[in-house]
Scaffold this active site. Structure first.
Site, PDB file in Angstrom:
ATOM      1  N   ASN A 109       0.742  -1.317   0.100  1.00 31.95           N
ATOM      2  CA  ASN A 109       0.020  -0.033  -0.020  1.00 31.95           C
ATOM      3  C   ASN A 109       0.770   1.303  -0.091  1.00 31.95           C
ATOM      4  OD1 ASN A 109      -1.973  -1.640  -0.082  1.00 31.95           O
ATOM      5  ND2 ASN A 109      -2.704  -1.262   2.069  1.00 31.95           N
ATOM      6  N   HIS A 155     -17.611  36.051 -31.316  1.00 30.95           N
ATOM      7  CA  HIS A 155     -18.799  35.435 -31.989  1.00 30.95           C
ATOM      8  C   HIS A 155     -18.484  34.731 -33.397  1.00 30.95           C
ATOM      9  CE1 HIS A 155     -21.483  37.285 -28.936  1.00 30.95           C
ATOM     10  NE2 HIS A 155     -20.604  38.501 -29.162  1.00 30.95           N
ATOM     11  N   SER A 276      -7.144  13.124 -48.845  1.00 30.53           N
ATOM     12  CA  SER A 276      -8.219  12.362 -48.866  1.00 30.53           C
ATOM     13  C   SER A 276      -8.110  11.106 -49.756  1.00 30.53           C
ATOM     14  CB  SER A 276      -9.539  13.089 -49.440  1.00 30.53           C
ATOM     15  OG  SER A 276     -10.435  12.456 -49.766  1.00 30.53           O
ATOM     16  N   LYS A 282      -8.018  17.640 -51.501  1.00 33.42           N
ATOM     17  CA  LYS A 282      -8.096  17.935 -50.223  1.00 33.42           C
ATOM     18  C   LYS A 282      -6.738  17.700 -49.369  1.00 33.42           C
ATOM     19  CE  LYS A 282     -11.259  16.749 -47.817  1.00 33.42           C
ATOM     20  NZ  LYS A 282     -12.606  16.805 -46.729  1.00 33.42           N
ATOM     21  N   GLU A 289      -6.939  18.123 -35.760  1.00 35.51           N
ATOM     22  CA  GLU A 289      -8.357  17.538 -35.545  1.00 35.51           C
ATOM     23  C   GLU A 289      -8.287  16.437 -34.192  1.00 35.51           C
ATOM     24  OE1 GLU A 289     -11.054  16.971 -39.071  1.00 35.51           O
ATOM     25  OE2 GLU A 289      -8.945  16.322 -39.822  1.00 35.51           O
ATOM     26  N   GLN A 321      -6.376   0.522  -7.724  1.00 35.30           N
ATOM     27  CA  GLN A 321      -5.829   0.176  -8.821  1.00 35.30           C
ATOM     28  C   GLN A 321      -6.015   0.689 -10.099  1.00 35.30           C
ATOM     29  OE1 GLN A 321      -4.248  -4.106  -8.563  1.00 35.30           O
ATOM     30  NE2 GLN A 321      -5.485  -4.286 -10.642  1.00 35.30           N
TER      31      GLN A 321
HETATM   32  N1  ARG Z   1      -1.795  -3.758  -7.522  1.00 33.32           N
HETATM   33  C1  ARG Z   1      -2.043  -2.816  -6.397  1.00 33.32           C
HETATM   34  C2  ARG Z   1      -2.489  -1.323  -6.934  1.00 33.32           C
HETATM   35  O1  ARG Z   1      -2.219  -1.073  -8.018  1.00 33.32           O
HETATM   36  C3  ARG Z   1      -0.968  -2.744  -5.478  1.00 33.32           C
HETATM   37  C4  ARG Z   1      -1.411  -2.394  -4.119  1.00 33.32           C
HETATM   38  C5  ARG Z   1      -2.054  -3.691  -3.524  1.00 33.32           C
HETATM   39  N2  ARG Z   1      -2.307  -3.802  -2.317  1.00 33.32           N
HETATM   40  C6  ARG Z   1      -3.063  -4.529  -1.937  1.00 33.32           C
HETATM   41  N3  ARG Z   1      -3.052  -4.605  -0.527  1.00 33.32           N
HETATM   42  N4  ARG Z   1      -3.609  -5.647  -2.530  1.00 33.32           N
HETATM   43  O2  ARG Z   1      -3.214  -0.710  -6.318  1.00 33.32           O
END
Ligand code: ARG
Length: 461
Positions: A109, A155, A276, A282, A289, A321
């Protein structure tokens, strides 16, 4: 997921593995992941949590894995879910049990939060360089066409004559605000989250400041729960990118209009236009675009992430994720758009004569005629009414202002004198001599200021 499925009895089904894996896209974070892990291993050794020898083995193993990935020799495995576990599993495979010590005092995390912030900081730096290049191209085009007069529009109707350089510098200003926004976003991205662990911090005596220094961050995060669940910095990048694309799409739209046979104000270099398949006459402005078109795609990613993050309970949730693909796509789209668009601006040819001709048609000097009367004592509202009647008279007779005789002028106001014929596009432009106006002296000043901003950036200020 094989090596962390200790408490599970069944293997994840193949479809589930595929559905939940992020490795197909987050492999792209491998350099950031390895960089973060190297700093983490060094820190663990410095704190005596692992030995120096162990840290040495780990960092060498990581460097070797980095090379494998660089050279396309690394086998990414979806069953290992993400880049973090792919690298860790390979490390253990290469250096044995000691590789398993790397994840001490860390969680995926805080690891993924770190990787993403490292990636975002790089992306911002690249974006800023490309925005400056674009600004430089605008300055060059403005300078090369310094005296060129064009109709200014409101405009999309011809409103008043302006200098083309003044019009181009309007975009310089927009991009300058974009640069400010990305710079501002950098301040909040530049925060080191490692040490937050899974949610509550880690149960080891680590040195977060050391990590921040090693990894080039100015600050460490102050709340572990926030640090693992915050993706504001991605939202901010995507929001700044959306605004920037909006600006670029407006110039793209003008380039599309100006290169049309109806306007015929510019000619695009062949490299930025296509023919084109059926209509030989063209020359389509496809690049412009697509700049316009890709703007929608960038807005979409912003809305997607805001929606994903909405109402997520603290702290980390797997939903997050979903942040990556949209972010990567936004960075890629913005950077390539800036690069291609810069090339298009550098190579387009301005048809100054056509712009000038267009200024002579119609009654674009009507405001100047009203100003003429005001300077002779008329109130502006009355002057406006007089000129409005004059315009409708001239249109009826099929005459331009210069074709109206002084006697005819005098029918509308006795204040008109011979000098009415010296009102022209040049005098109109020269009269708008206020800060931010289109008078040549003001535009020169704005150009010099713009060049100084670019020069300061290149000089590293
Ligand atoms: N693949 C996860 C993400 O991109 C990484 C973190 C995952 N953490 C977990 N506790 N499963 O968020």
């Amino acid at each position: 997921m094989s090596h962390i499925r200790g408490r599970f009895h069944k293997k994840a089904g193949e479809l589930v593995t595929e559905y939940t894996a992020s490795i197909p896209f987050d492999w792209r974070l491998y350099r950031h992941d390895i960089g973060g892990s190297v700093a983490h291993a060094r820190m663990l050794a410095k704190q005596g949590i692992i030995s120096q020898e162990e840290a040495e083995i780990i960092t060498q193993g990581l460097a070797a894995i980095g090379e494998e990935i660089d050279q396309g020799k690394f086998q990414f495995k979806p069953e290992l879910e993400d880049i973090h576990m792919n690298i860790e599993a390979r490390l253990i495979e290469k250096v044995g049990e000691v590789g398993g010590k790397l994840h001490t005092a860390r969680s995926r995390n805080d690891q993924v939060a770190l990787d993403l912030r490292l990636f975002a900081k790089e992306a911002i730096a690249e974006t800023l360089v490309k925005l400056r290049d674009f600004q430089q191209a605008l300055i060059n085009l403005a300078e090369a066409n310094k005296g060129v007069v064009m109709p200014g529009y409101t405009h999309l109707q011809p409103a008043q004559p302006v200098l083309l350089a003044h019009h181009l510098l309007a975009y310089f200003e927009m991009l300058q605000r974009d640069i400010d926004r990305f710079g501002d976003c950098l301040k909040r991205t530049d925060v080191m989250p490692l040490g937050s662990g899974a949610i509550g911090g880690v149960a080891y005596s680590i040195d977060r400041d050391f990590l921040a220094r090693e990894l080039g961050f100015s600050r460490v995060s102050q709340n572990s729960i926030d640090a693992v669940s915050d993706r504001d910095f991605v939202v901010e990048y995507e929001a700044a990118a959306s605004l920037c694309m909006m600006h670029l799409s407006r110039l793209a739209e003008e380039i599309i209009l100006w290169s049309s046979a109806e306007f015929d104000f510019i000619e695009l270099d062949e490299a930025y236009a296509t023919g084109s398949s059926i209509m030989p006459q063209k020359k389509n402005p496809d690049v412009a675009e697509l700049v316009r078109g890709k703007t929608g795609r960038v807005y979409g990613k912003l809305m997607a992430l805001l929606t994903t993050m909405k109402a997520l309970p603290l702290s980390y949730n797997r939903d997050m994720q979903e942040d990556k693909e949209g972010f990567f796509d936004t960075v890629d789209t913005l950077l390539s758009t800036l690069e291609v668009f810069t090339g298009m601006v550098k190579t387009l040819r301005v048809k100054a004569e056509n712009m000038g001709l267009r200024v002579k048609q119609g009654y674009i000097l009507a405001t100047d005629l009203a100003d003429y009367l005001v300077k002779k004592g008329e109130s502006f509202r009355t002057a406006h009414n007089i000129v409005a009647r004059l315009v409708s008279y001239a249109a009826e007779k099929g005459k331009s202002f210069s074709e109206i005789s002084l006697a005819e002028y005098k029918e509308f106001s006795s204040l008109f004198e011979e000098d009415i014929y010296s009102v022209n596009a040049e005098s109109s432009i020269a009269a708008r001599d206020v800060i931010g106006g289109t008078a040549p002296g003001q535009v020169d000043r704005a150009l010099a200021a713009a060049k100084k901003i670019i020069g300061d950036f290149r000089g590293g200020k």
